[in-house]
Design an enzyme around this catalytic site. Structure first.
Site, mmCIF file in Angstrom:
data_model
loop_
_atom_site.group_PDB
_atom_site.id
_atom_site.type_symbol
_atom_site.label_atom_id
_atom_site.label_comp_id
_atom_site.label_asym_id
_atom_site.label_seq_id
_atom_site.Cartn_x
_atom_site.Cartn_y
_atom_site.Cartn_z
ATOM 1 N N GLY A 291 55.815 41.300 39.863
ATOM 2 C CA GLY A 291 55.072 42.339 39.144
ATOM 3 C C GLY A 291 54.450 43.262 40.179
ATOM 4 N N CYS A 360 27.765 52.780 33.534
ATOM 5 C CA CYS A 360 26.372 52.349 33.607
ATOM 6 C C CYS A 360 26.287 50.906 34.062
ATOM 7 C CB CYS A 360 25.723 52.514 32.249
ATOM 8 S SG CYS A 360 25.135 54.163 32.053
HETATM 9 N N1 LLP Z 1 55.118 35.420 36.324
HETATM 10 C C1 LLP Z 1 54.073 34.847 35.701
HETATM 11 C C2 LLP Z 1 54.304 33.728 34.813
HETATM 12 C C3 LLP Z 1 52.782 35.347 35.913
HETATM 13 O O1 LLP Z 1 51.762 34.772 35.298
HETATM 14 C C4 LLP Z 1 52.585 36.459 36.767
HETATM 15 C C5 LLP Z 1 51.243 37.014 36.980
HETATM 16 C C6 LLP Z 1 53.714 37.028 37.372
HETATM 17 C C7 LLP Z 1 54.959 36.472 37.148
HETATM 18 C C8 LLP Z 1 53.630 38.228 38.285
HETATM 19 O O2 LLP Z 1 52.864 37.993 39.413
HETATM 20 P P1 LLP Z 1 52.794 39.113 40.562
HETATM 21 O O3 LLP Z 1 54.160 39.244 41.146
HETATM 22 O O4 LLP Z 1 52.359 40.372 39.932
HETATM 23 O O5 LLP Z 1 51.803 38.586 41.517
HETATM 24 N N2 LLP Z 1 45.240 40.663 37.108
HETATM 25 C C9 LLP Z 1 45.451 40.027 38.384
HETATM 26 C C10 LLP Z 1 46.838 39.447 38.491
HETATM 27 C C11 LLP Z 1 47.150 38.446 37.411
HETATM 28 C C12 LLP Z 1 48.548 37.924 37.531
HETATM 29 C C13 LLP Z 1 48.899 37.104 36.357
HETATM 30 N N3 LLP Z 1 50.215 36.581 36.377
HETATM 31 C C14 LLP Z 1 45.182 41.034 39.493
HETATM 32 O O6 LLP Z 1 44.848 42.181 39.205
HETATM 33 O O7 LLP Z 1 45.263 40.683 40.669
#
Ligand code: LLP
Length: 434
Positions: A291, A360
């Protein structure tokens, strides 16, 4: 400030995708999410090109939670990637954007019956089962509907990858998946395997996010493939598919040292090939779900500077027209970012500033320390490397409308999401009547 993708400086002005950021601000207003389409395409094709093997097929699922809208899904569709969704909203958007349902996998630690129904109605490619109750629910739904579905079981090998604790997902107290040390796991696998409507293809694992040490991914592959071997030996069940999740770390500031993607993916494939040989497995598909590493570098958020304020103590504040509503990550994870003045890129910094939002909340500080030339009212402050988990996590706190999202590529701009207006803010409100 590091220049990502197609970012260039010309006559003191920042350009992205061949378009001056100043022009974007004039045309679309600020705050503005700007995406460098060429950079995103390059990242995606890099994954497709380097995560490849002669011994098994590979699937790249874009983890839609990083950013999902019709435009980005349309691009993903054209690039031929698959998509991982985690809610009915993401699923709905992906299908509306023309992603073939068989290229979609559904995640979630608490999938609602209506989410499972929606996935079954669309006939998605995979549902990732999280725990025994969910298995029973899915099994009942499939039996009632006389419908078959391919599934994976999400497993947790207990790896504690170094990252922010909120985004670790395979600690022993994690809410995700079945721990491989849980004595019930083998009984669950047997049940899924024996279910006439569920075709158990294999296992899924995601060890967390923003992981900068590649050894954790090697450790994960070893743990998962040895578990697949255990299942084969113990239960005589052959799993042909393994999804290793996402989590590959990216550059936010000079403190982050992400691994080179092509080099890592090539190495990763060879590690996996060796493990499959070592454990004598019949794996035909290995998947990953990037992601952040796919989209973060291509996104920037552009703001207009309001004023600079000198408190009695501490660093001067640069006030901007957005804040925690468009990027919650600094407040939630103490995430750090770089920034620059897009209309004065070559001017020399005169001080270290704090960039504060307009909400705020004293905590609404986007950047605690950044060297900038003395900002003036009307300057354009750009925060790069903000493509992932920003718009996706944005809010209307303080009734602030969400900014627009624009994609730029080779001198052309495309509005992907309109800026919200005041009517959008009250759309679902019901008036009080006495
Ligand atoms: N696959 C699963 C099952 C996941 O839960 C996630 C991310 C991904 C793939 C993708 O992970 P990435 O490649 O993006 O690291 N809101 C948080 C990140 C939460 C990620 C949740 N799951 C932030 O802003 O750092």
């Amino acid at each position: 400030m590091k220049l990502h993708g197609t970012m260039r400086i010309e006559k003191n002005q920042l350009y992205i995708g061949g378009v001056s950021v100043k022009t974007l601000a004039e045309e679309f207003g600020t705050p503005l999410y700007i995406f460098d389409e060429e950079n995103l395409i390059n990242r995606a094709t890099s994954f497709q090109h380097y995560f490849r093997s002669n011994q098994f097929s590979t699937t790249i699922y874009y983890a839609a939670k990083a950013l999902s809208n019709l435009y980005v899904f349309g691009l993903i569709r054209e690039l031929g990637l698959s998509v991982d969704v985690v809610s009915e909203g993401e699923l709905y958007t992906a299908v509306k954007a023309g992603i073939a349902p068989e290229k979609i996998c559904l995640h979630g630690n608490n999938k609602l019956p209506r989410e499972l129904m929606m996935a079954l109605n669309y006939r998605v490619g995979r549902i990732i089962i999280d725990h025994p109750t969910e298995f029973s629910l899915l099994s009942d739904l499939c039996r009632e509907r006389q419908q078959k579905i391919d599934v994976l079981l999400r497993i947790n090998p207990g790896i504690q990858a170094t990252t922010h604790e909120y985004i670790q997902t395979t600690t022993d107290d994690s809410k995700f998946g079945m721990n491989t040390a849980d004595p019930d796991i083998f009984a669950l696998i047997q049940k899924i395997d024996a279910d006439p409507y569920l075709d158990l293809k294999g296992v899924h694992c995601h060890i967390g996010s923003q992981i900068l040490d590649k050894n954790f991914f090697v450790e994960e592959a070893e743990a998962i493939l040895s578990f697949v071997r255990q299942v084969k030996t113990k239960l005589n069940i052959n799993m042909s598919e393994v999804n290793l999740g996402g989590g590959f770390g990216v550059y936010y500031t000079a403190e982050d040292n992400p691994f080179d993607l092509p080099e890592f993916l090539t190495e990763y494939i060879s590690v996996i090939e060796k493990l499959i040989e070592k454990y004598d497995l019949n794996i035909n598909t290995i998947s990953i779900e990037p992601g952040r590493s796919l989209i973060n570098d291509s996104g920037s958020i552009l703001y207009t500077v309001g004023s600079v304020k000198y408190p009695l103590q501490g660093r001067p504040y640069v006030f901007i027209d957005g804040g925690m509503t468009d990027n919650i990550r600094p407040v939630l994870y103490a995430a750090e970012y770089e920034a620059g003045l897009a209309n004065r890129m070559n001017d020399q910094p005169d001080d270290i500033y704090r960039v504060a939002g307009k909400c705020c909340e004293s905590g609404d500080v986007l950047i605690q320390e950044v060297a900038l030339p003395r900002p003036k009212t009307g300057d354009l402050l750009i925060v790069p490397a903000t493509g992932a988990y920003t718009y996706a996590m944005s809010s209307n706190y303080n009734r602030i409308p969400k900014p627009a999202v624009v994609f730029v590529n080779k001198g052309k701009t495309a509005l992907a999401v309109k800026r919200e207006d005041y009517e959008d803010l009250i759309r679902n409100d019901m008036p009080y009547t006495s």
